[in-house]
Scaffold this active site. Structure first.
Site, PDB file in Angstrom:
ATOM      1  N   GLY A 137      38.558  18.930  47.213  1.00 31.12           N
ATOM      2  CA  GLY A 137      38.080  17.895  48.138  1.00 31.12           C
ATOM      3  C   GLY A 137      36.701  18.166  48.708  1.00 31.12           C
ATOM      4  O   GLY A 137      35.893  18.899  48.131  1.00 31.12           O
ATOM      5  N   CYS A 138      36.455  17.583  49.877  1.00 34.09           N
ATOM      6  CA  CYS A 138      35.109  17.568  50.460  1.00 34.09           C
ATOM      7  C   CYS A 138      34.603  18.958  50.824  1.00 34.09           C
ATOM      8  O   CYS A 138      33.395  19.181  50.899  1.00 34.09           O
ATOM      9  CB  CYS A 138      35.088  16.695  51.708  1.00 34.09           C
ATOM     10  N   ASN A 139      35.510  19.896  51.100  1.00 37.08           N
ATOM     11  CA  ASN A 139      35.078  21.247  51.466  1.00 37.08           C
ATOM     12  C   ASN A 139      34.671  22.078  50.250  1.00 37.08           C
ATOM     13  O   ASN A 139      34.117  23.164  50.385  1.00 37.08           O
ATOM     14  CB  ASN A 139      36.185  21.982  52.234  1.00 37.08           C
ATOM     15  N   MET A 339      34.340  20.266  55.452  1.00 38.25           N
ATOM     16  CA  MET A 339      35.716  20.023  55.887  1.00 38.25           C
ATOM     17  C   MET A 339      36.425  19.169  54.847  1.00 38.25           C
ATOM     18  O   MET A 339      35.819  18.271  54.267  1.00 38.25           O
ATOM     19  CB  MET A 339      35.730  19.254  57.217  1.00 38.25           C
TER      20      MET A 339
END
Lengths: 352, 248
Positions: A137-139, A339
Site C-alpha cells: 500500500g501507500c507506505n 502511512m
C-alpha cells in the site's frame, strides 16, 4: 572506512499522459448521486493523471478485472521506465549500471513481478538483484527504501534503484457506494524512482544520507485499510475506514519520536518534512499531532492537489519538489513519513 | 546553556519567569537576547516541568523594542536578523505552556509585539504602549499579522500609522490587556488560578486554532478542528474528565 554512507543520489517521476480535472470526472463517470459527486469537488485535489478508457454514450465504460490487471501492467511499463530513465539520467547512470532493483506496487498482482518486466523492457543486466514489494500500500515506498538502503550500505559504490509504480485507476470499482467513491475520487496514477548508493561524500550534489528508519504498525487497525476481493463486484476493491486518518495522526508521534531520539534530535531540528499525500484528513491529523505547520506540509499538500494520492510513489514526488525549491542547506535534517494498510506508519531520517 | 546576560530565568514550582534584563538599554532586543531566549525555549520544551511561563522586564521597563545599536548605518541591513526575532517570537507563542506577559512601563515596538505572543497580558496602570516603527520608516514586524486580531483592523491601522501612545486603561479597553493592576504578582496569581488545571495538549491545540482563525477559510478550519479535537479527546486529560462525569 566508516564514513561511507548510503545516499539518495537522484529521483525521477512520471505520470500517464492524460490529465483529468477533478470537476469533470463525475460527469465522465456518469455519477448521479449528489453525495458521490461532492467527493470530487472538495477542492483538495485539482486533477489527476489516469489511465481511463475513452468515454462512449454511457460515459467511461466499466472495465473487467482482467482489463484492469492488463491496464496495470501496460501502464506500469509506460510510466515506470520514464521515472527510471529520469532518475538514472540525473545520476549520470545507464540502466546497465543498476545492481539492485526494488519495485513497489499494490494496484495489480502479477508473477513474474514488475521488476522482471522492467528488466525485460529496459535492458537491465541479467545479474541485477531484485525484490518486488507487493501489496503493502501507500507506505510501501519506505518499505522499499529500507532494503535498498541496507543493500547499498552492504555494497558500497554499487547502485540500488527504488521504483514505486502505482496505476490506481486499475483499482477502481463503481458500485455507487461512498466507500468506492472515496477511492475513485482520491487515487491517481504515477511512478517514481530513486537511485541509492553508498559513497563517502556527495561531491557537492546535496545527496542526503539515509540515516535511519523506524516503523510502527497499529495492529488493532488491521482491517481499517484493505485491498481485498469484492465477490459481488468480481473485483479487488480498496476500503478505507472513516476514522483511520485520525487514528494514524494519533499514533504518528510514536515512530517519529523513537526515530529522532536515537539521534538525539528534536522535531524542531527537522527542516524538511516529506509526508505521504494520503488525503486532506490524514495530512491535517499529522499537522495537529506532530505540530507541523502548513509550510512544513506544503509539498505534501501540493502533490495531493496536483496528482491525488499516488500511493507508494507520492512521497518521492514531494521529495522531488523539495529538491526543485533549492532551499536545502548542508546539515539539514529531513523526515519522510508514509502511512498505509496494516495500519502502518513508516518513517526515515535524512541528513544533508 | 552559557551564563545569561540579556535575560534572567527562574523557575519556582509550576511557574517559570523570563525577565528581559538590559534595563540600561531599555530592555531592547539584541542578538544576544534572541540567542538566550532560544536556549531558554530549548529548556522549556525539553525539560521544564513548569506549566506557566511569565515574560517581564526589569527596571520599570517591559521592552522598548529592537536594539538599533547592532545596525551599522553604512552596511547593508541583513533581513535575516529580523527573521531571527520573528522565529523566536513564534516559538514563544507556541510554547507547550500557558504564557503571561507582566508589563510595567514602556512596551513599545518589539516590546509591544512580544506581549502579543503571550496568552494573557497584565500591566500596571503607569504602563504605556506604542508602535513607532512606521514613523521611523520601517515595519513593526509580524505585529502586522497579530495586532488586528486583538483590536480590529481600523484600530490596528491607527496604532501603527499614527504612532498612537496608549495608556494601560486605553489598552484594556481595546482588548489588548486582560487586566490592569499595580500589584502584578497578585494579579499573576489570580490569572494562574483562572487557568485551572492546565491541560497542555488542549491549551496548545486551542491556541493554535485561535491563532489560525481570521487567516483561513472555514472549510479549511473545520478539518483542522476535527484533527485537533481527535488528538485532544484521546489524551488522558479528557478521558479522566469523562470518567468523572460517569461517576456522578
Amino acid at each position: 572506512m566508516s564514513t561511507v554512507h548510503p545516499r539518495i543520489v537522484s529521483v525521477g517521476t512520471a505520470n500517464p499522459p492524460r490529465y483529468y480535472k477533478q470537476a469533470d470526472l463525475p460527469d465522465l463517470f456518469m455519477i448521479k448521486d449528489k453525495r458521490l459527486r461532492s467527493l470530487f469537488t472538495s477542492g483538495h485535489i485539482d486533477g489527476r493523471h489516469l489511465y481511463l478508457p475513452d468515454p462512449d454514450a454511457h460515459g467511461i465504460p466499466t472495465e473487467s478485472q482482467g482489463q484492469l490487471l492488463h491496464k496495470h501492467l501496460r501502464g506500469s511499463m509506460e510510466i515506470g521506465p520514464q521515472a527510471i530513465r529520469q532518475a538514472l539520467e540525473h545520476a549520470e547512470l545507464h540502466v546497465t549500471d543498476v545492481d539492485y532493483l526494488v519495485v513497489t506496487t499494490t494496484t495489480g498482482f502479477l508473477a513474474p513481478g514488475l521488476s522482471a518486466h522492467l528488466m525485460n523492457e529496459m535492458g537491465f543486466r541479467s545479474n541485477c538483484g531484485r525484490a518486488d514489494v507487493v501489496g503493502m500500500g501507500c507506505n510501501a515506498g519506505l518499505n522499499g527504501l529500507n532494503p535498498a538502503t541496507h543493500w547499498a550500505m552492504a555494497n558500497p559504490g554499487k547502485n540500488a534503484l527504488l521504483v514505486c509504480i502505482e496505476v490506481c485507476s486499475a483499482a477502481y470499482v463503481f458500485d455507487n457506494t461512498i466507500e468506492t467513491g472515496i477511492v475513485n475520487s482520491l487515487f491517481g496514477d504515477g511512478a517514481a524512482a530513486a537511485v541509492i548508493r553508498a559513497e563517502p561524500a556527495d561531491a557537492g550534489k546535496l545527496a542526503p544520507v539515509v540515516l535511519d528508519f523506524e516503523s510502527h504498525v497499529i495492529l488493532p487497525a488491521l482491517q481499517a485499510m484493505r485491498f481485498d476481493w469484492d465477490d459481488s463486484a468480481g473485483k479487488f476493491s480498496f476500503f478505507l475506514a472513516r476514522d483511520i486518518p485520525y487514528v494514524i495522526g494519533e499514533h504518528a508521534e510514536t515512530p517519529v519520536d523513537r526515530l529522532l531520539s536515537r539521534h538525539q534530535i528534536k522535531r524542531r531540528h527537522i527542516a524538511h518534512w516529506l509526508v505521504h499525500s494520503g488525503g486532506k484528513k490524514v495530512i491535517d491529523a499529522l499537522k495537529y499531532n506532530l505540530g507541523l505547520t502548513t509550510w512544513d506540509v506544503r509539498h505534501t499538500v501540493s502533490v495531493l492537489h496536483d496528482f491525488g494520492n499516488l500511493s507508494s510513489a507520492s512521497f518521492l514526488f514531494s521529495y522531488q519538489r523539495l529538491l526543485n525549491e533549492a532551499r536545502i542547506r548542508r546539515g539539514d535534517y529531513g523526515v519522510m513519513i508514509t502511512m498505509g494498510p496494516g495500519t502502518t506508519i513508516e518513517t526515515a531520517l535524512l541528513h544533508w | 546553556m552559557r551564563p545569561l546576560e540579556a535575560i534572567s530565568f527562574q523557575e519556582h514550582g509550576n511557574v517559570a519567569t523570563i525577565t528581559l534584563n538590559r534595563p540600561a538599554h531599555g530592555n531592547r532586543i539584541n542578538i544576544r537576547m534572541i540567542q538566550e531566549l532560544a536556549a531558554v525555549c530549548d529548556h522549556l520544551e525539553d525539560r521544564s516541568k513548569a506549566k506557566v511561563v511569565v515574560f517581564r522586564g526589569s527596571g520599570g521597563i517591559f521592552s522598548q523594542g529592537v536594539d538599533f545599536g547592532e545596525f551599522q548605518p553604512h552596511q547593508p541591513i541583513d533581513i535575516h536578523g529580523f527573521n531571527k526575532w520573528e522565529k523566536i517570537a513564534v516559538r514563544l507563542e507556541r510554547l507547550p505552556k500557558v504564557t503571561v506577559a507582566l508589563i510595567d512601563g514602556a512596551a513599545t515596538g518589539g516590546g509591544f509585539h512580544l506581549m502579543l505572543v503571550a496568552d494573557q497580558r497584565i500591566a500596571t496602570s503607569r504602563s504605556f504602549f506604542q508602535l513607532p516603527e512606521v514613523h521611523m520608516g520601517f515595519l513593526p514586524g509580524m505585529a502586522t499579522f497579530r495586532l488586528a486580531k486583538y483590536v480590529g483592523l481600523g484600530t490596528a491601522k491607527r496604532l501603527m500609522l499614527c504612532n498612537t501612545r496608549l495608556s494601560a486603561p486605553q489598552a484594556l479597553g481595546l482588548g489588548l490587556l486582560d487586566m490592569v493592576s499595580d500589584d502584578l504578582d497578585a494579579a499573576l496569581q489570580s490569572t494562574i488560578e483562572s487557568f485551572g488545571p492546565i491541560h497542555t495538549t488542549a491549551v496548545q491545540l486551542c491556541r493554535r486554532l485561535l491563532n489560525e482563525s481570521f487567516a483561513i477559510e472555514f472549510e479549511e478550519a473545520i478539518g483542522n478542528f476535527l484533527a485537533a479535537q481527535h488528538r485532544a479527546v484521546n489524551k488522558s486529560a479528557f478521558l479522566d474528565t469523562l470518567a468523572r462525569q460517569h461517576e456522578k
